[in-house]
Motif scaffolding. Structure first.
Motif, PDB file in Angstrom:
ATOM      1  N   GLU A   1       0.818  -1.216   0.000  1.00  0.00           N
ATOM      2  CA  GLU A   1       0.000   0.000   0.000  1.00  0.00           C
ATOM      3  C   GLU A   1       0.852   1.266   0.000  1.00  0.00           C
ATOM      4  O   GLU A   1       0.554   2.215  -0.718  1.00  0.00           O
ATOM      5  CB  GLU A   1      -0.947  -0.007   1.200  1.00  0.00           C
ATOM      6  N   LEU A   2       1.908   1.296   0.800  1.00  0.00           N
ATOM      7  CA  LEU A   2       2.729   2.506   0.856  1.00  0.00           C
ATOM      8  C   LEU A   2       3.515   2.721  -0.434  1.00  0.00           C
ATOM      9  O   LEU A   2       3.815   3.860  -0.801  1.00  0.00           O
ATOM     10  CB  LEU A   2       3.674   2.444   2.056  1.00  0.00           C
ATOM     11  N   SER A   3       3.839   1.645  -1.145  1.00  0.00           N
ATOM     12  CA  SER A   3       4.573   1.795  -2.400  1.00  0.00           C
ATOM     13  C   SER A   3       3.726   2.453  -3.483  1.00  0.00           C
ATOM     14  O   SER A   3       4.264   2.871  -4.517  1.00  0.00           O
ATOM     15  CB  SER A   3       5.073   0.432  -2.885  1.00  0.00           C
ATOM     16  N   GLU A   4       2.428   2.546  -3.268  1.00  0.00           N
ATOM     17  CA  GLU A   4       1.554   3.224  -4.223  1.00  0.00           C
ATOM     18  C   GLU A   4       1.416   4.717  -3.910  1.00  0.00           C
ATOM     19  O   GLU A   4       0.757   5.442  -4.650  1.00  0.00           O
ATOM     20  CB  GLU A   4       0.168   2.573  -4.222  1.00  0.00           C
TER      21      GLU A   4
ATOM     22  N   ASP B   1      -4.354  -1.444   3.819  1.00  0.00           N
ATOM     23  CA  ASP B   1      -5.155  -0.420   3.132  1.00  0.00           C
ATOM     24  C   ASP B   1      -5.288   0.830   3.994  1.00  0.00           C
ATOM     25  O   ASP B   1      -5.169   1.960   3.507  1.00  0.00           O
ATOM     26  CB  ASP B   1      -6.550  -0.962   2.807  1.00  0.00           C
ATOM     27  N   GLN B   2      -5.536   0.609   5.296  1.00  0.00           N
ATOM     28  CA  GLN B   2      -5.733   1.746   6.190  1.00  0.00           C
ATOM     29  C   GLN B   2      -4.436   2.517   6.409  1.00  0.00           C
ATOM     30  O   GLN B   2      -4.448   3.746   6.533  1.00  0.00           O
ATOM     31  CB  GLN B   2      -6.309   1.281   7.528  1.00  0.00           C
ATOM     32  N   VAL B   3      -3.304   1.824   6.462  1.00  0.00           N
ATOM     33  CA  VAL B   3      -2.021   2.510   6.600  1.00  0.00           C
ATOM     34  C   VAL B   3      -1.815   3.470   5.435  1.00  0.00           C
ATOM     35  O   VAL B   3      -1.415   4.629   5.613  1.00  0.00           O
ATOM     36  CB  VAL B   3      -0.856   1.500   6.671  1.00  0.00           C
ATOM     37  N   GLY B   4      -2.101   3.015   4.219  1.00  0.00           N
ATOM     38  CA  GLY B   4      -1.971   3.889   3.060  1.00  0.00           C
ATOM     39  C   GLY B   4      -2.847   5.116   3.170  1.00  0.00           C
ATOM     40  O   GLY B   4      -2.408   6.251   2.903  1.00  0.00           O
ATOM     41  N   ASP B   5      -4.097   4.918   3.596  1.00  0.00           N
ATOM     42  CA  ASP B   5      -5.024   6.046   3.716  1.00  0.00           C
ATOM     43  C   ASP B   5      -4.645   6.983   4.854  1.00  0.00           C
ATOM     44  O   ASP B   5      -4.801   8.203   4.743  1.00  0.00           O
ATOM     45  CB  ASP B   5      -6.453   5.528   3.944  1.00  0.00           C
ATOM     46  N   SER B   6      -4.145   6.431   5.955  1.00  0.00           N
ATOM     47  CA  SER B   6      -3.843   7.248   7.129  1.00  0.00           C
ATOM     48  C   SER B   6      -2.532   8.002   7.004  1.00  0.00           C
ATOM     49  O   SER B   6      -2.385   9.100   7.556  1.00  0.00           O
ATOM     50  CB  SER B   6      -3.798   6.369   8.389  1.00  0.00           C
ATOM     51  N   PHE B   7      -1.554   7.434   6.303  1.00  0.00           N
ATOM     52  CA  PHE B   7      -0.222   8.039   6.250  1.00  0.00           C
ATOM     53  C   PHE B   7      -0.034   8.992   5.071  1.00  0.00           C
ATOM     54  O   PHE B   7       0.728   9.948   5.170  1.00  0.00           O
ATOM     55  CB  PHE B   7       0.853   6.954   6.177  1.00  0.00           C
TER      56      PHE B   7
END
Length: 261
Positions: free
Chosen positions: A99-102, A205-211
């Motif tokens: 997720e973070l790589s996106e 998924d939530q890490v991507g949205d939150s960070f």
């Protein structure tokens, strides 16, 4: 298992659900985050507990980051075998990286000019495999996507994570938890950590949205893929296995244990 038995199981399980809250309770603070100040409960969630905060200015200034291997908080996995814990940690690492790589440039090693992502699994409640097997059999007689899990057979995953800027300031933080429902779309599993493994993807998924900053768009995957060490992103075999058996099977999902450190 005959149809009358399945119907009775459905009625008993539905009754149990009506007596219990469907919402996942927030996990107690584990003391892992550098700060819990400003965490706000995400509104409109039922099956998952989300508390997060983000400093938009700090997050917007971050482009490059290194994801530290996830840790296990003390006492977070009582009664769970070490090899199963390693599978959960490995899957958390994989999904967070995906997720973070996106949204960011993910580095393979720490760098002085890169931010850091810190993650700790704070609770793993095991899945009960016998009940999951019965649920898969029952699912063959119940049309539609809704399945039934015997009470006491469902698992939980809780995780804390933070994005730390180069100067050590906390740019974003997340405290997250998810418990499987007795009646719902959660796939049963014969693995003792089947639910926790599945919820790792939801957490990622939530890490991507939150960070990620609010205005940062999802980007194409870099070449070479910075998350390739975790295996291919697409796992069609897992979908086919679930379709045929009604079970989540980690081996078909490309799950890999976190390497020993």
């Amino acid at each position: 298992m005959n149809r009358s038995t399945v119907r009775r199981l459905a009625l008993l399980s539905a009754g149990a659900v009506s007596l219990a809250a469907c919402q996942t309770a927030p996990a107690p603070d584990a003391g892992f985050l550098s700060s819990y100040d400003g965490l706000e409960t995400k509104a409109g969630t039922l099956r998952v507990s989300v508390r997060d905060r983000r400093d938009e200015g700090l997050a917007a200034a971050i482009e490059r980051l290194f994801i530290e291997p996830s840790q296990l908080a003390p006492g977070a996995a009582e009664g769970v075998a070490p090899n199963d814990v390693a599978l959960v940690l490995g899957e958390v690492d994989r999904q967070v990286c995906y997720e973070l790589s996106e949204r960011f440039t993910v580095l393979e090693a720490p760098a002085p000019d890169a931010a850091a992502v810190r993650v700790a699994v704070t609770r793993i409640s095991p899945t009960e495999p016998v009940g999951s097997g019965l649920a898969a059999v029952a699912g063959a007689f119940i049309p539609g996507p809704i399945g039934i899990r015997p009470p006491g057979s469902t698992g939980t995953l809780a995780v804390e994570a933070e994005l730390v800027a180069v100067d050590g300031a906390q740019a974003a933080a997340l405290a997250w938890a998810r418990s499987a429902n007795v009646v719902g779309t959660d796939n049963p599993s014969l693995s003792r950590v089947g639910d926790a493994l599945q919820f790792a993807e939801v957490f990622g998924d939530q890490v991507g949205d939150s960070f990620a900053p609010a205005d940062r768009k999802v980007r194409p995957i870099a070449e070479p893929d910075p998350c390739a060490r975790f295996g291919p992103r697409d796992q069609p075999g897992g979908f086919i296995t679930r379709l045929v058996t009604g079970l989540y099977v980690p081996e078909t999902q490309g799950v890999r244990a976190q390497p020993a450190r």
